[in-house]
Write a protein that holds these residues in place. Structure first.
Motif, mmCIF file in Angstrom:
data_model
loop_
_atom_site.group_PDB
_atom_site.id
_atom_site.type_symbol
_atom_site.label_atom_id
_atom_site.label_comp_id
_atom_site.label_asym_id
_atom_site.label_seq_id
_atom_site.Cartn_x
_atom_site.Cartn_y
_atom_site.Cartn_z
ATOM 1 N N ASP A 229 -17.555 -32.584 -35.537
ATOM 2 C CA ASP A 229 -18.234 -33.670 -34.820
ATOM 3 C C ASP A 229 -19.173 -34.479 -35.716
ATOM 4 N N ASN A 230 -19.350 -35.746 -35.319
ATOM 5 C CA ASN A 230 -20.354 -36.624 -35.920
ATOM 6 C C ASN A 230 -20.164 -36.781 -37.424
ATOM 7 N N ASN A 231 -18.944 -37.145 -37.803
ATOM 8 C CA ASN A 231 -18.632 -37.583 -39.153
ATOM 9 C C ASN A 231 -17.901 -38.921 -39.034
ATOM 10 N N ASN A 232 -17.321 -39.404 -40.105
ATOM 11 C CA ASN A 232 -16.707 -40.736 -40.053
ATOM 12 C C ASN A 232 -15.344 -40.734 -40.741
ATOM 13 N N PHE A 233 -14.373 -40.113 -40.087
ATOM 14 C CA PHE A 233 -13.007 -40.059 -40.625
ATOM 15 C C PHE A 233 -12.233 -41.293 -40.159
ATOM 16 N N SER A 234 -12.653 -42.437 -40.626
ATOM 17 C CA SER A 234 -12.118 -43.698 -40.101
ATOM 18 C C SER A 234 -10.726 -44.036 -40.619
ATOM 19 N N VAL A 249 -8.624 -21.854 -31.169
ATOM 20 C CA VAL A 249 -9.264 -21.680 -29.867
ATOM 21 C C VAL A 249 -10.099 -22.911 -29.509
ATOM 22 N N LYS A 250 -10.718 -23.513 -30.524
ATOM 23 C CA LYS A 250 -11.597 -24.652 -30.260
ATOM 24 C C LYS A 250 -11.369 -25.733 -31.308
ATOM 25 N N LEU A 251 -11.172 -26.969 -30.836
ATOM 26 C CA LEU A 251 -11.096 -28.142 -31.702
ATOM 27 C C LEU A 251 -12.088 -29.164 -31.172
ATOM 28 N N SER A 252 -13.080 -29.480 -31.981
ATOM 29 C CA SER A 252 -14.116 -30.429 -31.563
ATOM 30 C C SER A 252 -14.282 -31.473 -32.667
ATOM 31 N N VAL A 253 -13.891 -32.713 -32.350
ATOM 32 C CA VAL A 253 -13.997 -33.822 -33.312
ATOM 33 C C VAL A 253 -14.697 -35.003 -32.638
ATOM 34 N N ARG A 254 -15.728 -34.725 -31.897
ATOM 35 C CA ARG A 254 -16.479 -35.761 -31.178
ATOM 36 C C ARG A 254 -17.124 -36.743 -32.161
ATOM 37 N N ASN A 255 -17.006 -38.033 -31.849
ATOM 38 C CA ASN A 255 -17.696 -39.088 -32.589
ATOM 39 C C ASN A 255 -17.350 -39.046 -34.082
ATOM 40 N N CYS A 256 -16.078 -39.098 -34.375
ATOM 41 C CA CYS A 256 -15.608 -39.074 -35.768
ATOM 42 C C CYS A 256 -14.870 -40.348 -36.167
ATOM 43 N N ASN A 257 -14.864 -41.354 -35.292
ATOM 44 C CA ASN A 257 -14.199 -42.637 -35.577
ATOM 45 C C ASN A 257 -12.699 -42.467 -35.823
ATOM 46 N N LEU A 258 -12.100 -41.524 -35.132
ATOM 47 C CA LEU A 258 -10.659 -41.291 -35.242
ATOM 48 C C LEU A 258 -9.901 -42.259 -34.333
ATOM 49 N N HIS A 259 -8.656 -42.509 -34.696
ATOM 50 C CA HIS A 259 -7.862 -43.437 -33.895
ATOM 51 C C HIS A 259 -6.431 -42.914 -33.769
ATOM 52 N N LEU A 276 -12.410 -34.504 -27.852
ATOM 53 C CA LEU A 276 -12.007 -35.665 -28.661
ATOM 54 C C LEU A 276 -12.814 -36.891 -28.270
ATOM 55 N N SER A 277 -13.957 -36.718 -27.661
ATOM 56 C CA SER A 277 -14.729 -37.826 -27.083
ATOM 57 C C SER A 277 -15.344 -38.717 -28.168
ATOM 58 N N TRP A 278 -15.687 -39.934 -27.744
ATOM 59 C CA TRP A 278 -16.388 -40.906 -28.584
ATOM 60 C C TRP A 278 -15.605 -41.209 -29.865
ATOM 61 N N ASN A 279 -14.317 -41.492 -29.685
ATOM 62 C CA ASN A 279 -13.477 -41.920 -30.792
ATOM 63 C C ASN A 279 -12.767 -43.207 -30.397
ATOM 64 N N GLN A 280 -11.661 -43.510 -31.070
ATOM 65 C CA GLN A 280 -10.925 -44.748 -30.805
ATOM 66 C C GLN A 280 -9.474 -44.461 -30.391
ATOM 67 N N PHE A 281 -9.260 -43.323 -29.737
ATOM 68 C CA PHE A 281 -7.900 -42.953 -29.359
ATOM 69 C C PHE A 281 -7.332 -43.921 -28.317
ATOM 70 N N SER A 300 -13.495 -38.396 -23.094
ATOM 71 C CA SER A 300 -14.285 -39.550 -22.666
ATOM 72 C C SER A 300 -14.585 -40.491 -23.828
ATOM 73 N N ASN A 301 -14.916 -41.752 -23.463
ATOM 74 C CA ASN A 301 -15.363 -42.757 -24.421
ATOM 75 C C ASN A 301 -14.331 -43.011 -25.519
ATOM 76 N N ASN A 302 -13.095 -43.264 -25.072
ATOM 77 C CA ASN A 302 -12.012 -43.681 -25.949
ATOM 78 C C ASN A 302 -11.385 -44.941 -25.361
ATOM 79 N N HIS A 303 -10.125 -45.210 -25.729
ATOM 80 C CA HIS A 303 -9.413 -46.381 -25.193
ATOM 81 C C HIS A 303 -8.104 -45.934 -24.564
ATOM 82 N N LEU A 304 -8.131 -44.819 -23.874
ATOM 83 C CA LEU A 304 -6.926 -44.269 -23.274
ATOM 84 C C LEU A 304 -6.529 -45.083 -22.040
#
Length: 958
Positions: A229-234, A249-259, A276-281, A300-304
């Motif tokens: 979470d909270n990195n910038n893998f743009s 068991v757990k995958l958390s990539v919140r707010n990573c600028n992923l698309h 996967l919240s707060w990205n650009q999916f 949440s907070n994507n473009h699904l």
């Protein structure tokens, strides 16, 4: 002949010394020198490492130094482990750490270390645990750390480290846990980490990583938790190959600028938590069903876009968040309809700010389900009945969970002020014991709501510690950013043990060893944990866990016996001389001790009393003049020769303070002058006595008036009087925090340390545990806290202070909040296993607040009481940052008092009238000859001529 005899003795003694030194020499000399250099680079304000200059490290059991039980091939013992966690150490890490060539565990967690990580640590090939988290280390990671081929756990989280992850880390072939979160690391995640075949947990959230997510990580067959979470893998989305992480068991990539599109993770059988919240999916939600174990899905907070798949229904689901997307169509009722909820289960479905138009199926939700629909067209459809209740403002998730109360037990059965308490789940009713208190945090749990898994978690902990389930009590469970789950564990001894009221030292050492060595069985669902503190309080405080920690080998015993036999003849010749010298030295020491307390002390403005004067004033400290008792000693009422009433606090012989501490307390009190602080008149320091002489407080302590146990407390405090006392105490503490120079943290605010004078003016007392705030640093910045050992009174202690040992002004605010809750309820902070903060919060949440209000304070205006109660609870927030400052407390009390029609009367001085009731002083009366009795004073506070009942309800407690 005498000369020859002396020389003979000298030779014999020399031979003995050489033999004994050879026999007692245990630790590799290079490691001894390294430890000395390590200490030199550290700042140790509390002298935790004072024994690092005495004797041999392995033989003398230096604090925090653990050695192997047997000598190595070189004939020396070697250091195996260093445990220096939470010792308030600052300074830097010495490069000489690299000389500890056989070290397996290096633990410097939760100190204040600065500087860089020495590259020399990378030379310790034997190292298995490198634990440096919770410091202020900076700089980049040395490439040499990649040489640690035996490393199992690498923890540098919560520091100020920066730079990239070295490529050499691909050589950490045995590492299972890499925790680098909450730093400032940057650059591309190395794809070569895919070579770490044993890696289970990778936590690098809250950094500045960029670039892309390496597809090669799909080769990490054992990876169970990936938290980014909270990195910038743009530069990328989530590689589709991550679906091959079959142990995940757990995958958390919140707010990573992923698309890109959301991958299909349905092939991962153990997946439980997906954020996967707060990205650009973009695109639709995959329709294939995920693992039946899912507890959390946050997209949440994507473009699904598209609709919600009907497959998105799971029996263990706790949180489904699809908010702030472009989803449309129908909401399938199967999301909640087919679930079977237990009593503690909970499901939150957050769909707000989408384009949903209707619900497909029955909208009747079980009580365990929370549905959020605001910002959807469905909320505008007037034809849908009962939809309004789901279209309101967003609710907040509960930050903490109530803990079950213990049965009602007799107060006198548990020793007061000694950190004893009732074991909540003991098979033996009202089993009273001293628990071990442990700060514990789950760093990456795979659930969103703890209550349903609490029992299984308790079983996991107790089974790992080989304890019975009833021996564990969980308190102060709260979510923190991450999200991480912090809790406060209490471990009780077995009621079957011969010393059942506390653990013995070997058991304490065993339990701490299991926690600090991470020997718990693997659990990916609860995730990795961290030990925040293992604080020894009450009867455990005097335990030295480093004593007797190693077994002495047979070879050492044999060597010592041979050396002793060889020296018998020589030693016998000088035994009498040694005894004589020792006796003389002892007598000299005793004499010095007796005279040490007679050193002359002279402080301007402070009167010195003789022992004879104070003995005469107190009728030789007659029991009839005793008015109080504390850890320092007894307090006596006295009358000086000028007929001044005083309170004399006399230290017991067993608690006599050192000369320096006694002088410091006098100097501290001599500088404090405020209406709401008890004044120090003078002191006595002669004939082995240490006494402090204060102004006398005829109305005793606030605790006496709240409890009504003292015969002196004949009247009862009205709501108005309680507000007035609350204001006085707050102003006294505000003076300590802002006007004293330097500022002072009291550290022991409690109802028994707030005294009432003849006019019921509240005065804060007892500064025995107070600490000065250090002066401004070179940049003119005042420190925000003082690192110190935990001191104070159970029930009033700030939970954050217990965990971190960081004393701040907010610790006093928390304690004062407890006092305010006592004022409102009449309860004690801890009584019958019940915590006052928890009880008040539960009553407030259930709408039964007024049932716990102290009925003895009579009538009160409900709006004033509600405001006062809210202020008290805000002071008792677990998070210090959410508590008000003392200036805010005073201002809020002023606002509450201003709401009363007779605010001026309330703020005036009062006293007891001839009938023993509380009444305002003559100076406060509304007319020169009229004195308002307590009943009338209450009435004026709640039903003055300008107050009408339909504006402010008048509450009459039952």
């Amino acid at each position: 002949m005498p000369v020859l005899r002396i020389h003979g003795y000298a030779l014999a003694v020399s031979f003995c010394l050489i033999t004994l030194i050879a026999a007692s020499q245990r630790t590799d000399p290079s490691e001894v020198n390294a430890l000395i250099d390590i200490k030199k680079s550290l700042i140790d304000p509390y002298n935790n490492l004072e024994d690092w200059n005495e004797g041999d490290p392995c033989a003398a059991n230096w604090t925090g130094v653990w050695c192997f039980d047997k000598k190595g091939a070189d004939g020396y013992f070697h250091v195996r482990e260093i445990y220096l966690m939470t010792m308030n150490l600052s300074g830097t890490l010495s490069p000489q750490l690299g000389q500890l060539s056989q070290l397996e565990i290096m633990d410097f967690m939760w100190n204040n270390l600065t500087g860089t990580i020495p590259k020399e640590i990378g030379y310790i090939q034997s190292l298995k645990l490198l634990l440096l988290n919770g410091n202020k280390l900076s700089g980049s990671l040395p490439d040499e750390l990649g040489y640690l081929s035996n490393l199992n756990r690498f923890q540098v989280d919560e520091n100020h480290l920066s730079g990239p992850i070295p490529e050499s880390f691909a050589n950490l072939t045995n590492v299972r846990h890499i925790h680098m979160n909450n730093n400032s690391f940057s650059g591309q995640l190395p794809s070569t980490l895919s070579k770490l075949a044993n890696l289970m947990h990778l936590l690098v959230d809250n950094n500045n990583f960029s670039g892309y997510l390496p597809p090669e990580y799909s080769m990490l067959d054992g990876l169970a938790i990936l938290q980014l979470d909270n990195n910038n893998f743009s530069e990328s989305g989530i590689p589709s190959t991550y679906a091959n992480l079959t142990r995940l068991v757990k995958l958390s990539v919140r707010n990573c600028n992923l698309h890109g599109a959301v991958p299909d993770f349905s092939s991962i059988p153990e997946l439980t938590y997906l954020d996967l919240s707060w990205n650009q999916f973009t695109g639709p939600i995959p329709s294939n069903k995920l693992s039946d174990n899912m507890t959390t899905i946050d997209l949440s907070n994507n473009h699904l876009n598209g609709s919600i798949p009907r497959s998105l229904s799971y029996s263990h689901l706790q949180k489904l968040s699809l908010a702030n997307n472009f989803l449309s169509g129908f909401i399938p009722a199967s999301l909640w309809r087919n679930m079977s909820f237990g009593e503690k289960d909970k499901l939150t479905i957050d769909l707000h700010n989408n384009s949903f138009e209707a619900v497909l199926g029955n909208l009747n939700l079980p009580a365990n389900v929370t549905l959020r629909l605001s910002g959807n067209p469905i909320c505008m459809n007037s034809n849908i009945q009962s939809i309004g209740q789901y279209c309101g403002a967003e609710g907040d998730e509960a930050a903490s969970y109530p803990i079950n109360s213990t049965p009602v037990c007799p107060v006198q059965s548990c020793p007061k002020d000694n950190f004893y308490e009732y074991c909540p789940s003991s098979p033996v009713p009202c089993f009273c014991a001293a628990p071990l208190r442990i700060g514990y945090r789950l760093k990456s749990p795979s659930f969103s709501y703890f209550a349903p898994y609490r029992i299984s978690f308790e079983r996991y902990i107790t089974n790992s510690l080989q304890l019975d389930l009833y021996q564990l009590s969980i308190d102060s469970v709260a979510w923190e950013n991450g999200p991480r789950l912090r809790m406060y564990l209490k471990l009780f001894p077995s009621y079957n043990d011969s010393h059942s009221n506390m653990f013995n030292i070997s058991e304490v050492r065993r339990i701490k060893g299991l926690f600090s060595s991470w020997k718990f069985p693997r659990t990916d669902f609860f995730g990795p944990y961290e030990l925040l503190n293992f604080t020894l309080l009450g009867p455990y405080e005097s335990m030295d866990l480093d004593l007797e920690k190693r077994k002495i080998s047979v070879g050492i015993i044999v060597a010592a016996v041979i050396a002793a036999v060889a020296c018998v003849v020589a030693i016998s010749a000088i035994v009498i001389l040694l005894i004589s010298r020792r006796h003389m030295k002892y007598q000299k020491k005793i004499s010095k001790k007796r005279t040490s307390t007679n050193v002359s002390i002279k402080i301007d403005g402070m009167k010195t009393f003789t022992y004879k004067e104070l003995a005469l004033a107190t009728n030789k400290f007659n029991i009839s003049n005793k008015v109080g008792q504390g850890g320092y000693g007894n307090v006596y009422r006295g009358i000086l020769f000028n007929e001044t009433f005083v309170a004399v606090k006399r230290a017991e012989e067993s608690s006599l303070q050192g000369q320096k501490e006694f002088l410091t307390e006098i100097e501290l009190l001599s500088r404090l002058h405020h209406r709401n602080l008890v004044s120090l008149i003078g002191y006595c320091n002669e004939e082995g006595e240490q006494m402090l002489v204060y102004e006398f407080m005829p109305n005793g302590t606030l605790r006496d008036w709240i409890s009504g146990n003292s015969k002196e407390t004949r009247g009862s405090l009205s709501f108005c009087m309680r507000l007035r006392i609350a204001m006085g105490a707050a102003k006294g503490i505000l003076y300590l925090h802002t006007e004293a120079n330097p500022p002072i943290f009291h550290r022991d605010i409690k109802a028994s340390n707030i005294l009432l004078d003849s006019k019921f003016t509240a005065k804060v007392a007892d500064f025995g545990l107070s600490r000065l705030v250090p002066y401004l640093d070179e940049e003119g910045t005042a420190p925000k806290y003082v690192s110190t050992v935990v001191k104070g009174t159970p029930g009033y202690l700030d939970p954050e202070y217990l965990l971190t040992h960081k004393l701040t002004d907010k610790c006093d605010v928390y304690s004062l909040g407890i006092v305010y809750l006592e004022l409102l309820t009449g309860m004690r902070p801890i009584s019958h296993g019940k915590n006052i903060v928890r009880e008040v919060n539960m009553a407030r949440e259930s709408g039964t607040t007024y049932s716990i209000i102290d009925s003895r304070m009579g009538l009160y205006p409900s709006n004033c009481l509600d405001e006062f109660l809210a202020l008290a609870l805000s002071c008792c927030q677990d998070n210090p940052e959410e508590r008000p400052s003392m200036i805010d407390v005073v201002r809020k009390l002023e606002d509450i008092i201003a709401m009363l029609p007779e605010a001026e009367t309330l703020l005036s001085d009062v006293s007891l009238d001839s009938s023993g009731n509380i009444a305002p002083s003559s100076s406060a009366s509304t007319s020169g000859s009229h004195v308002i009795r307590e009943e009338q004073h209450i009435s004026s506070c709640v039903s003055g001529s300008n107050l009408v009942s339909d504006v402010t309800p008048i509450i009459v407690p039952r």
